[in-house]
Design an enzyme around this catalytic site. Structure first.
Site, PDB file in Angstrom:
ATOM      1  N   ARG A 236       0.862  -1.185   0.000  1.00  0.00           N
ATOM      2  CA  ARG A 236       0.000   0.000   0.000  1.00  0.00           C
ATOM      3  C   ARG A 236       0.895   1.230   0.000  1.00  0.00           C
ATOM      4  O   ARG A 236       1.998   1.229   0.565  1.00  0.00           O
ATOM      5  CB  ARG A 236      -0.910   0.017   1.222  1.00  0.00           C
ATOM      6  CG  ARG A 236      -1.728  -1.227   1.413  1.00  0.00           C
ATOM      7  CD  ARG A 236      -2.704  -1.481   0.296  1.00  0.00           C
ATOM      8  NE  ARG A 236      -3.851  -0.575   0.342  1.00  0.00           N
ATOM      9  CZ  ARG A 236      -4.805  -0.534  -0.580  1.00  0.00           C
ATOM     10  NH1 ARG A 236      -4.720  -1.323  -1.630  1.00  0.00           N
ATOM     11  NH2 ARG A 236      -5.820   0.292  -0.463  1.00  0.00           N
ATOM     12  N   HIS A 284      -0.093   0.829  -9.927  1.00  0.00           N
ATOM     13  CA  HIS A 284      -0.917   0.033  -9.013  1.00  0.00           C
ATOM     14  C   HIS A 284      -1.638  -1.097  -9.762  1.00  0.00           C
ATOM     15  O   HIS A 284      -2.851  -1.271  -9.627  1.00  0.00           O
ATOM     16  CB  HIS A 284      -1.940   0.917  -8.289  1.00  0.00           C
ATOM     17  CG  HIS A 284      -2.440   0.273  -7.013  1.00  0.00           C
ATOM     18  ND1 HIS A 284      -2.943   0.989  -5.944  1.00  0.00           N
ATOM     19  CD2 HIS A 284      -2.519  -1.034  -6.626  1.00  0.00           C
ATOM     20  CE1 HIS A 284      -3.319   0.174  -4.984  1.00  0.00           C
ATOM     21  NE2 HIS A 284      -3.065  -1.065  -5.376  1.00  0.00           N
TER      22      HIS A 284
END
Length: 321
Positions: A236, A284
């Site tokens: 993350r 991502h």
């Protein structure tokens, strides 16, 4: 409505993850269960028993008083955990083989990229320079994996099969066959001292926020043929202190970084990461899982739940994962 409705609440994502495509997928696998894409002014909130969500805004689920289960459509649940109004029902995270396989591919790809000196070779190609460097064996490097859940364990085994030395660290004690495991604050520094390439797959919690910082980078092992340690973050964005990463790259504390996640997404156009010569950047998509597999997974979980069986992969809200 006969069966309790499944509400879909999806923000962001790629074309493959568009809300309309999610609705079509869930409509195919949920049989006669109503599938509703939010927001829908005509929907009676009392008829919603299940919610499948991705990055909902705080408060968006509070209206559903008959909600029984929340399914998070990605692996990270930090956005949900930050919502103080989140209904007190089981929160289930995605755990499908497709996601695990894709993350393993990403980790192996980027470890190999740095191990095989790909940034240097691509630059050599660009300037038409024939100047190969000595290439060491995989066994010359130790890859340290932070986070030994399903994703971390699979990546560790794949890297070990390629000949890398692999160690792992987790907050609580874990055992992974064939991998030397460290845990907790007592084992953290020992883990770092062995690590040449640091792979971070931790969940984002208050305890792990900004865990990738200068203090950690300075403790990494610097004796490998790489010359300086490498960081790979596919967990993350909140796990990394981005200013520390940039400074460490500039002063040689780090030799390179592969980043798939960022504190602000999409990554702003003025971010130094875009053009930094020591950064490999991806948008991502390390484990951009097949939404068909996820929708089938959620449908199976609902069927299990309604048959009186236990839900799988329920998040421990006190731990945040």
């Amino acid at each position: 409505m006969g069966k309790g409705a499944l509400a879909l609440l999806v923000h962001g994502g790629t074309e493959n993850w568009s809300p309309q495509r999610w609705k079509a997928r869930f409509g195919e696998v949920c049989g006669d269960r109503p599938v509703v894409l939010l927001p829908d002014p005509a929907l009676d909130p009392a008829e919603v028993h299940y919610a499948a969500v991705w990055k909902p805004k705080p408060g968006e689920l509070a209206a559903f008083k008959n909600l029984r289960v929340i399914f998070n459509l990605g692996a990270g649940v930090d956005a949900l955990m930050a919502d103080r109004s989140l209904p007190d029902v089981p929160l289930v995270r995605v755990a499908v083989d497709d996601l695990t396989d894709r993350m393993t591919e990403y980790v192996v790809l980027h470890v190999l990229m740095h191990h095989r000196q790909e940034p240097y070779l691509r630059e050599s190609q660009r300037v038409r320079r024939w100047a190969p460097k000595y290439q060491w064996a995989a066994s010359a490097l130790t890859v340290g994996i932070m986070g030994l859940g399903t994703l971390g364990a699979a990546s560790a085994h794949a890297l070990g099969a390629l000949g890398f030395r692999v160690v792992g660290w987790s907050r609580s004690e874990k055992q992974v066959v064939g991998i030397r495991c460290f845990h907790g604050s007592d084992g953290f520094d020992a883990f770092l001292r062995e690590t040449n390439i640091l792979v971070c797959l931790l969940p984002l919690t208050p305890e792990t926020r900004h865990i990738l910082n200068r203090g950690v980078f300075t403790k990494l092992n610097r004796t490998s043929p790489l010359g300086a340690p490498v960081v790979i973050n596919a967990g993350r964005g909140g796990l990394q202190n981005e200013a520390d990463i940039l400074r460490a790259l500039d002063d040689g504390t780090l030799g390179a970084a592969s980043l798939d996640v960022y504190e602000t997404e999409p990554l702003p156009g003025d971010s130094p990461f875009w053009s930094h010569p020591k950064v490999v950047l991806t948008p991502h998509n390390a484990a951009d899982t097949d939404a068909d597999e996820i929708s089938k997974y959620v449908a199976r979980q609902i069927a299990r739940f309604e048959a009186g069986e236990a839900l799988e992969n329920v998040v421990d809200r006190t731990r945040g994962y």
